[in-house]
Motif scaffolding. Structure first.
Motif, PDB file in Angstrom:
ATOM      1  N   LEU A 226      33.903  89.980  70.974  1.00  0.00           N
ATOM      2  CA  LEU A 226      34.875  89.828  69.887  1.00  0.00           C
ATOM      3  C   LEU A 226      34.441  90.530  68.605  1.00  0.00           C
ATOM      4  O   LEU A 226      35.271  91.010  67.838  1.00  0.00           O
TER       5      LEU A 226
ATOM      6  N   ILE B 206      18.401  88.348  71.566  1.00  0.00           N
ATOM      7  CA  ILE B 206      18.713  87.662  72.818  1.00  0.00           C
ATOM      8  C   ILE B 206      18.275  88.530  74.003  1.00  0.00           C
ATOM      9  O   ILE B 206      18.532  89.739  74.020  1.00  0.00           O
TER      10      ILE B 206
ATOM     11  N   MET C 159      28.370  81.485  75.431  1.00  0.00           N
ATOM     12  CA  MET C 159      29.423  81.955  74.512  1.00  0.00           C
ATOM     13  C   MET C 159      29.015  83.249  73.788  1.00  0.00           C
ATOM     14  O   MET C 159      29.860  83.990  73.334  1.00  0.00           O
ATOM     15  N   GLU C 160      27.690  83.510  73.685  1.00  0.00           N
ATOM     16  CA  GLU C 160      27.239  84.695  72.926  1.00  0.00           C
ATOM     17  C   GLU C 160      27.905  85.967  73.419  1.00  0.00           C
ATOM     18  O   GLU C 160      28.250  86.863  72.637  1.00  0.00           O
TER      19      GLU C 160
ATOM     20  N   LEU D 153      23.827  91.974  71.362  1.00  0.00           N
ATOM     21  CA  LEU D 153      23.053  90.792  71.754  1.00  0.00           C
ATOM     22  C   LEU D 153      21.564  90.996  71.507  1.00  0.00           C
ATOM     23  O   LEU D 153      20.859  90.101  71.026  1.00  0.00           O
TER      24      LEU D 153
ATOM     25  N   ILE E 197      30.782  86.363  74.784  1.00  0.00           N
ATOM     26  CA  ILE E 197      32.174  86.424  74.287  1.00  0.00           C
ATOM     27  C   ILE E 197      32.180  86.808  72.810  1.00  0.00           C
ATOM     28  O   ILE E 197      32.942  87.670  72.374  1.00  0.00           O
ATOM     29  N   TYR E 198      31.292  86.171  72.040  1.00  0.00           N
ATOM     30  CA  TYR E 198      31.215  86.494  70.616  1.00  0.00           C
ATOM     31  C   TYR E 198      30.932  87.983  70.430  1.00  0.00           C
ATOM     32  O   TYR E 198      31.519  88.642  69.558  1.00  0.00           O
ATOM     33  N   ALA E 199      30.014  88.486  71.223  1.00  0.00           N
ATOM     34  CA  ALA E 199      29.645  89.901  71.082  1.00  0.00           C
ATOM     35  C   ALA E 199      30.863  90.782  71.356  1.00  0.00           C
ATOM     36  O   ALA E 199      31.134  91.754  70.635  1.00  0.00           O
TER      37      ALA E 199
END
Lengths: 68, 284, 68, 68, 68, 68, 68
Positions: free
Chosen positions: A8, A31, A1-2, A26, A4-6
């Motif tokens: 967004l 990460i 999901m990271e 990221l 996608i979060y990034a």
């Protein structure tokens, strides 16, 4: 999901969602970035209206919500 | 007036005077039709009305006499005398009286020659009759009866008399044997004269369901107004607080105001949005 | 609806809902009262449980809310 | 709720919802009128479209209903 | 709704919701306070469990959602 | 939530939602105001149409409610 | 919402959600970070089980899904 979060974060901040931008967000989170996942993400988002996708998820939920 | 009073024998004179006295004493004078009510049932109705209304059975001509003597608006009652009229006197309002009279209505077996007030249907299924001539009687009346398993059984549900049709002797006989009671019997109000106004039965029939629904609606409207215009009352204060809190929460989530009480809501929202985007990414 | 509201005022205030009371509430509001409507109201309320109607209005609100 | 109903009677009858009018409706119902509640009612209704406010479902009803 | 929010602030802060407290919160916001509305608010809140009303407002949302 | 309530009081009263205003509302309620929370509030509200945000259903409420 | 996304990235990556970490993620996205909002976020998240909050949002999504 990271990933996608990034994307967004960038979208929400009004920035372009590019490979470089996603990678640097990221990385800043410590990460170890997988290049091909970033590429796949960017490719998948190509032509996608993120705002629209978000709005639709809200509409669906609003339909279900009482105060709507 | 003198014309009426002159030639009446004393007992009729007394009847007329009693009617006039009651008409002045009570707020409501009603004309009711008591046709077809057996004496036993009449006793029951009188008992039911005791305390709230006086029922006066007399000759139609004496009723006419009395109101003609009284003159004025009340004389209008005479235009409604029909069949076997009786008088009813009460202080109840006409709507209540009408309702009370409706409640005294009961179902009775039909007599030969009576007009059916409704469709009469004989339901399918077993009867209590043992096999015998009854089967033929039922069949002659057009009811599909047969003997099954040592019992008289009606094979299918059938409407045997339509509303408005005359019930003949054979039919009346089998219906009563089947314990089917199609006839409404009771005091039916022909007209009520109450505090100077005539009330027709059709205006007196009250739809209680409609009143109930209107009460519900009114209570809801008051509730809505109290909450929407923020007029707190003991009944609505909780709802108004709830609304205020919800609105504050909406603002907090929409504007991403990171407060303890709503941070989970904000996470939930971002998560939902993320899932929506993820679904698209996975599709492409 | 005024007649209904008048009945509810009286009921809420713990007063008996009588012809006189309803008439005087409506008159006080400057309404030309129709006697036979008042009588019909009183007669109808004989067979209607006001408390029940109020309780139902709350339930109805619940049912109605999600659709709002 | 009597105060609310009094406002609704007046509104339904096409009358202005004023302190005097509300007070006289409530008094006619035999209610000992609390001046400040009347004033609060009138103040709260200032600028409110009553027609709209009674029709709009107060969603909060959901929350309140079980307590009602 | 200002009056309600003032009460909620006080409640959240663990303060008593009194006429004086509500008035001073509203005044601090530069609002010309209507005494009657404050009094009516305090009267209406008497016997109301604010905590409960807040909790219910959240529960209501859940109850309503699946039904949509 | 006090901070949000304070913002809503000001908004409802047609006042500007500024750091000073929010601080003075909260102080009037006897709350020891945390400057950075106030600043965060004001920053978050920047550019937000409060009216609009209030009306929008916080769909996420559904998610959080069971915890309430 | 960027701030929450930053927190979620860190959480997903198994990192502590601190002011510094959030700030550096946001900065990497080219966002001018508002210190107070970061502080507010960290304070708000204190004691919150992010995993749990995420799981709950999934439940909500399911509830909402039929309406979608």
């Amino acid at each position: 999901m990271e990933y996608i979060y990034a994307a967004l974060i960038l979208h929400n901040a009004g920035k372009d969602v590019t490979e470089e931008a996603v990678t640097s967000v990221l990385s800043a989170a410590g990460i170890a970035v997988n290049d091909s996942r970033v590429k796949a993400l960017i490719a998948a988002l190509d032509g996608v209206d993120i705002e629209d996708a978000i709005a639709k998820s809200a509409v669906a939920a609003v339909a279900a919500a009482p105060a709507a | 007036m003198a014309l009426y009073t002159a030639h009446l024998p004393q007992w009729k004179r007394d009847e007329v005077e009693e009617i006039k006295r009651h008409a002045e004493e009570y707020k409501l004078v009603g004309l009711v039709d008591f046709q077809g009510i057996p004496a036993s049932q009449m006793q029951q109705m009188r008992r039911n009305l005791r305390g709230s209304a006086v029922l006066k059975m007399t000759r139609n001509t004496l009723i006419e006499h009395a109101f003609a003597e009284m003159g004025g608006e009340i004389e209008g009652i005479n235009n409604h005398i029909e069949g076997h009229s009786a008088l009813i006197f009460t202080n109840e309002n006409p709507f209540r009286l009408y309702k009370k009279l409706q409640e005294t209505m009961t179902k009775m077996a039909a007599k030969p020659g009576e007009v059916s007030p409704e469709d009469i249907t004989v339901p399918k299924g077993p009867t209590s009759f043992p096999p015998g001539p009854i089967v033929g009687q039922l069949q002659q009346a057009g009811i599909p009866a047969a003997i099954t398993g040592g019992k008289v059984v009606i094979r299918e549900t059938k409407t045997v008399v339509k509303e408005g049709e005359v019930i003949n002797a054979k039919m009346a006989d089998v219906l009563s044997k089947l314990d089917i009671k199609p006839i409404d019997v009771g005091l039916s109000l022909q007209i009520a004269f109450y505090e100077g106004t005539f009330f027709e039965p059709k205006t007196l029939a009250i739809d209680e369901t409609e009143y109930f629904n209107n009460l519900v609606l009114a209570a809801q409207q008051a509730f809505n107004l109290s909450v929407n215009a923020v007029i707190p009352t003991a009944t609505t204060a909780g709802a108004i607080i709830g609304k205020a809190v919800r609105e504050a929460r909406n603002l907090g989530v929409e504007a991403a105001i990171y407060e303890k009480d709503i941070v989970e809501l904000i996470i939930g929202r971002t998560q939902r949005e993320s899932l929506a985007v993820k679904a698209i990414v996975e599709e492409n």
